[in-house]
Design a protein around this motif. Structure first.
Motif, mmCIF file in Angstrom:
data_model
loop_
_atom_site.group_PDB
_atom_site.id
_atom_site.type_symbol
_atom_site.label_atom_id
_atom_site.label_comp_id
_atom_site.label_asym_id
_atom_site.label_seq_id
_atom_site.Cartn_x
_atom_site.Cartn_y
_atom_site.Cartn_z
ATOM 1 N N GLU A 61 0.821 -1.208 0.000
ATOM 2 C CA GLU A 61 0.000 0.000 0.000
ATOM 3 C C GLU A 61 0.864 1.271 0.000
ATOM 4 O O GLU A 61 0.528 2.267 -0.644
ATOM 5 N N GLU A 62 1.991 1.231 0.683
ATOM 6 C CA GLU A 62 2.917 2.365 0.633
ATOM 7 C C GLU A 62 3.496 2.525 -0.766
ATOM 8 O O GLU A 62 3.660 3.649 -1.271
ATOM 9 N N SER A 109 0.745 3.902 -3.166
ATOM 10 C CA SER A 109 0.494 5.306 -2.835
ATOM 11 C C SER A 109 1.607 6.199 -3.349
ATOM 12 O O SER A 109 1.357 7.274 -3.911
ATOM 13 N N HIS A 110 2.839 5.762 -3.176
ATOM 14 C CA HIS A 110 3.989 6.543 -3.646
ATOM 15 C C HIS A 110 3.943 6.736 -5.157
ATOM 16 O O HIS A 110 4.156 7.852 -5.658
ATOM 17 N N GLN A 120 0.979 9.181 -6.216
ATOM 18 C CA GLN A 120 1.215 10.584 -5.872
ATOM 19 C C GLN A 120 2.373 11.174 -6.661
ATOM 20 O O GLN A 120 2.385 12.382 -6.944
ATOM 21 N N GLU A 126 -5.866 11.540 -6.200
ATOM 22 C CA GLU A 126 -5.358 12.177 -4.983
ATOM 23 C C GLU A 126 -5.841 11.467 -3.717
ATOM 24 O O GLU A 126 -5.206 11.558 -2.669
ATOM 25 N N LYS A 127 -6.944 10.738 -3.818
ATOM 26 C CA LYS A 127 -7.482 10.001 -2.672
ATOM 27 C C LYS A 127 -6.703 8.716 -2.379
ATOM 28 O O LYS A 127 -6.912 8.098 -1.329
ATOM 29 N N GLN A 164 -4.279 7.072 -0.919
ATOM 30 C CA GLN A 164 -3.293 7.204 0.147
ATOM 31 C C GLN A 164 -3.433 6.015 1.084
ATOM 32 O O GLN A 164 -4.533 5.609 1.425
ATOM 33 N N ALA A 165 -2.287 5.463 1.503
ATOM 34 C CA ALA A 165 -2.306 4.367 2.472
ATOM 35 C C ALA A 165 -2.808 4.891 3.820
ATOM 36 O O ALA A 165 -2.638 6.074 4.121
ATOM 37 N N ARG A 203 -10.786 3.864 -2.738
ATOM 38 C CA ARG A 203 -9.356 3.581 -2.904
ATOM 39 C C ARG A 203 -9.193 2.114 -3.260
ATOM 40 O O ARG A 203 -10.146 1.343 -3.188
#
Length: 429
Positions: free
Chosen positions: A239-240, A243-244, A247, A268-269, A271-272, A313
């Motif tokens: 998940e990290e 997300s990285h 973004q 934009e939503k 995110q972990a 997400r």
């Protein structure tokens, strides 16, 4: 020295020279509006008849679509332009006047565009997709490098299937049988026992006769593998990681996303941490929605889409039945009929983008799985050795690059996500 359109903002009110192609043009009496591209971006160049030598005016009129030339001009700010700038042209040096270009502003069918993929890539939309693909790759490697992963290259020619399937491309390796790789995972497990945290990034092949919008015959996979990492930590890293990547694209490719008309707020939503549901919960959810599905059934595209619609997400579906998953996945110690695995389902109907699991680390259990899946102990002896000599808990996952590109770009079909797609009935160009 030539400058690039992408860096044109550095030269406002200065005279610059660029190497360009003509993407399109229109005329308004004594003014020529030239749509220029140089491979980095697009900009409008303006030629005013009474402000340039006659030869420059005549040259501007002679330019055809995709003609190549050097152009000199003054950079002007222009808020009407998507780029924010335009070029007041002072000189043109023609390199080549192109012949009749096959791709015009009119509507073309998909087959026609795919036959001309080598030219279709020049258009703003395809240009934006391939730039986003490049940024995704950059962000992937950035994340993994910062997390201490080592890049390891697995073989493309292999003696066996990675998952015991028959959807393989067969070839002869001198006097032996060989197959095009469908995954680098097994080799990454070996590498992880030597280097700790590793990943592969390369082409993989699936001989599935599928025509869905999610499938390619040749596609690229990112496959991290990690020693001393168990199921929960594996999910956190995934998940990290996602997300990285998302973004990074939102930050560095906003112009390209806007070119595609992508709803950036949805990205934009991402995110972990991501929501999680078990396979059991997913089955119950689908049954409540009226889907005819029973425990033990695999999920198809409609099922994945229905599950994803409950979240804004990506969502993990964990603990699938052992019988549905690959032979190397570790059973849940508290419930052996399910495995410590997860599929990451992207929102907006884009389906599975990651599959991962904790791997079996018990050599005896792995030998049992060989028998259950009718796998040759001799062919997989080297894979068993990983467990016989210093076995540790280890986990990994695989991310399909093209499905990820399709999701981030908001595309209807993965054929636009790769420079030269290989589809069931397409090997050209």
């Amino acid at each position: 020295m030539l400058v690039t359109i992408r860096n044109i903002a550095q030269y406002v009110n200065q005279e610059v020279k660029l190497g360009v192609w003509l993407y399109n043009k229109r005329s308004s009496g004594k003014i020529q509006f030239l749509q220029l591209r140089d491979g980095t971006s697009f900009i409008q160049g303006v030629v005013v008849k009474n402000e340039v030598p006659e030869q420059v005016w005549n040259d501007s009129k002679s330019l055809t679509q995709e003609s190549s030339f050097y152009v000199t001009g003054i950079v002007r700010e222009d808020q009407r332009s998507k780029l924010g700038y335009e070029l007041a042209i002072t000189n043109i040096e023609i390199i080549q006047i192109a012949e009749d270009y096959p791709i015009t502003k009119k509507e073309h069918g998909t087959d026609f565009l795919m036959d001309h993929r080598h030219l279709w890539m020049r258009t703003p939309r395809q240009n934006a997709i391939l730039r986003i693909r490049s940024e995704i790759i950059r962000a992937i490697q950035e994340f993994l490098n910062e997390k201490g992963f080592t890049l390891v290259d697995p073989p493309i020619l292999t003696p066996t299937s990675a998952e015991g399937t028959t959807n393989l491309f067969h070839t002869k390796y001198f006097d032996e049988d060989a197959y095009l790789s469908q995954s680098g995972q097994l080799y990454m497990e070996a590498a992880a026992m030597a280097l700790g945290r590793v990943y592969s990034f390369g082409p993989t092949f699936r001989a599935e006769k599928s025509k869905t919008r999610r499938h390619l015959i040749e596609f690229w996979m990112i496959e991290p593998e990690m020693a001393f990492v168990e199921h929960e930590e594996n999910l956190q890293i995934q998940e990290e990681f996602v997300s990285h990547v998302i973004q990074s694209v939102v930050t560095n490719c906003r112009y390209e996303l806007e070119t595609l008309g992508r709803d950036i707020s949805k990205l934009e939503k991402v995110q972990a941490p991501f929501p999680r549901i078990t396979y059991d919960e997913a089955i119950k959810l689908l049954q409540e929605q009226g889907h005819e599905i029973q425990w033990g059934d695999d999920f198809g595209a409609p099922h994945e889409t229905a599950i994803a619609e409950s979240f804004d997400r990506p969502v993990f579906i964990t603990h699938y039945p052992t019988e549905l998953k690959a032979f190397y996945m570790k059973p849940d110690p508290n419930r052996p009929d399910v495995v410590l695995c997860a599929d990451l389902i992207a929102p907006e109907g884009y389906g599975e983008i990651i599959g991962g699991s904790q791997r079996i680390d018990d050599p005896k259990l792995l030998e049992q799985r060989f028998k259950e899946h009718h796998l040759s102990p001799e062919a997989y002896k080297w894979y068993l050795d990983i467990r016989k000599y210093g076995s540790v808990p280890h986990s990994g996952f695989g991310l399909g690059l093209e499905r990820t590109v399709a999701w981030i770009c908001g595309l209807d079909h993965v054929r636009e996500t790769i420079p030269f797609p290989r589809l069931l009935n397409r090997l050209y160009p």
